[in-house]
Motif scaffolding. Structure first.
Motif, mmCIF file in Angstrom:
data_model
loop_
_atom_site.group_PDB
_atom_site.id
_atom_site.type_symbol
_atom_site.label_atom_id
_atom_site.label_comp_id
_atom_site.label_asym_id
_atom_site.label_seq_id
_atom_site.Cartn_x
_atom_site.Cartn_y
_atom_site.Cartn_z
ATOM 1 N N TYR A 1 61.041 -0.937 -4.239
ATOM 2 C CA TYR A 1 61.420 -0.623 -3.082
ATOM 3 C C TYR A 1 61.558 -2.108 -2.202
ATOM 4 O O TYR A 1 60.895 -3.061 -2.592
ATOM 5 N N CYS B 1 61.318 -2.750 1.330
ATOM 6 C CA CYS B 1 60.678 -2.495 2.590
ATOM 7 C C CYS B 1 60.835 -4.068 3.357
ATOM 8 O O CYS B 1 60.431 -4.940 2.730
ATOM 9 N N ASN C 1 52.713 1.007 -6.406
ATOM 10 C CA ASN C 1 53.399 2.203 -5.928
ATOM 11 C C ASN C 1 53.309 3.384 -6.987
ATOM 12 O O ASN C 1 54.021 3.611 -7.887
ATOM 13 N N ARG D 1 61.523 4.992 2.751
ATOM 14 C CA ARG D 1 62.498 6.138 2.157
ATOM 15 C C ARG D 1 62.209 7.652 2.526
ATOM 16 O O ARG D 1 62.193 8.288 1.824
#
Length: 446
Positions: free
Chosen positions: A155, A157, A198, A278
């Motif tokens: 990801y 972020c 994650n 997301r």
């Protein structure tokens, strides 16, 4: 000849604790004796975190603590901060060696010369090279273990440095996770907490390939079959990766407990988009409602960031009101701090530090209110408590399956046992008192 002694200090998350345990085992395999960090050691290993500025500052304090005990000791820094800013750590007075994301698991290879250095040596890979997986688990107080199932994150972020510190998303093989879970169960430990960066992305990179070999749901189903583990707890999972099938399975599972920790970060869709999360808040609300519909007694924890760039008073109140209305049980509140090499650090509309602090205080107050309301909703119910091993001022503490923290007068026979209790009242310290359903039965485990 006496064996050399090594001590460890861990900053940050459950994942760091699991990895410290694995690194510690590599030392004992080489003949080192492990001692407490407050004791005299030949080597002090500090596993660092970089999520907040505070963790950065604490590192220097911990180095000084080690030097006070033994000024001649060899000090090693590993972990996320060590990967992100190795030269900065190497320049800290007293630090002798800094190891990056891949090197930390080969730590004993770097111990040929333990003489003090004027400036710390750095062995740190380019993060693109952190593409292999090292499994680990930690055993804290002999009642629960943190089992690492996944590492890294794909990801992006805008506030987060973890992908820079830990690399791409990759997973342990299902076979190895089950083997580690079995090893933990054979040590008489009652609870396993699944950890990772994650974990909902479990299965990606399982055998070094980019695709998902297994899903998180398949992992959950397989772990539920491991004999000897009485409790399995999912630590933190992204809302977009927490699927209905997993929620419904946990509701019927014998081992998985009704406790979820789901990062939100903001209750404003505008800020969620700026953060490059997301999901939108409507999906988050749906996940919470789904859990509560099949497990009304479930405990739900939330991560939230205050003071992100562009967070106006109106957007903050949108987050506050959203959380206030949600059926959640507690908050972990993070005050936004600028991190180097993140997109958010370049954004305009910075929120003043004193405003960030005020908003943080407001959400922490909301967390106290939410936890109290959740505890009150559980009074009169019958639960199962796993008791922990520490004598805290004459009391023993433990957690119900749905994460209500309880206390009772100290009784060593209760340590690492699960007892059926009826929750009766909330004490002045916010912990819950109870009555035993039956006279407690001690289960003595090795």
């Amino acid at each position: 000849m006496n064996n050399k002694k090594v001590a460890f200090y861990t900053l940050g998350c459950k994942l760091n604790f699991s990895e410290t345990s694995t690194i510690a085992r590599s030392f004992t395999d080489e003949g080192f004796d492990r001692v407490d960090f407050s004791e005299t050691a030949d080597i002090y290993v500090i596993n660092t975190c970089s999520v907040t500025d505070n963790a950065d500052r604490r590192f220097k304090t911990i180095v000084k603590q080690a030097q006070k005990v033994n000024a001649e000791a060899f000090v090693i820094a590993v972990g996320c901060y060590a990967q992100l800013k190795p030269e900065e750590l190497a320049a800290v007075d007293g630090v002798d060696l800094v190891l990056g994301a891949t090197e930390k698991f080969k730590i004993t290879d770097y111990l040929n010369d333990l003489s003090k250095n004027d400036h710390g040596q750095v062995h740190s890979c380019e993060i693109e090279e952190a593409d292999f997986y090292v499994g680990s688990y930690s055993i804290g107080d002999r009642t629960r273990a943190f089992l690492k199932v996944q590492d890294g994150c794909d990801y992006k972020c805008t506030y987060c440095t973890i992908p820079l510190a830990r690399g791409i998303s990759r997973s342990d093989t299902l076979e190895n996770v089950l083997k580690n879970a079995k090893e933990i169960s054979e040590k008489g430990i009652k609870e396993i907490v699944l950890t990772g960066v994650n974990i909902g992305d479990y299965g990606k990179g399982e055998f070094g390939n980019k695709k998902h070999e297994h899903t998180f749901f398949e992992l959950v189903k397989a772990l539920d079959q491991v004999e000897g583990i009485e409790r399995l707890r999912i630590s933190s999972i992204e809302p977009n990766l927490l699927k209905n099938e997993t929620i419904d399975f946990v509701a019927k599972s014998n081992a998985f407990v009704p406790h979820f920790h789901i990062p939100l970060q903001s209750g404003s869709n505008e800020l969620l988009k700026q953060m490059r999360r997301r999901y939108l808040k409507e999906l988050y609300e749906d996940r919470v409602n789904r859990i509560k519909s099949v497990m009304p007694h479930a405990c739900i924890g939330v991560d939230v960031i205050v003071g992100f760039p562009g967070e106006t008073d109106e957007l903050f109140l949108e987050t506050y009101n959203f959380l206030n209305e949600l059926k959640i049980s507690y908050l972990h509140v993070f005050t936004y701090s600028e991190r180097a090499n993140t997109l958010a650090a370049t954004m305009n509309n910075e929120v003043p530090k004193n405003v960030r602090s005020k908003r943080s205080k407001m959400l922490r107050g909301l967390s106290v209110k939410k936890r109290r309301a959740f505890y009150e909703s559980q009074i009169g119910t019958t639960r199962y408590v796993l008791f922990e091993g520490e004598n805290k001022e004459g009391y023993i503490q433990g957690f119900t399956e749905n994460y209500v923290k309880v206390k009772a007068p100290w009784n060593p026979n209760l340590v690492n046992t699960i007892q059926q209790v009826t929750l009766t009242k909330i004490d002045e310290d916010g912990l819950v008192r109870f009555d035993f359903v039956t006279e407690p039965v001690a289960e003595f485990t090795a």
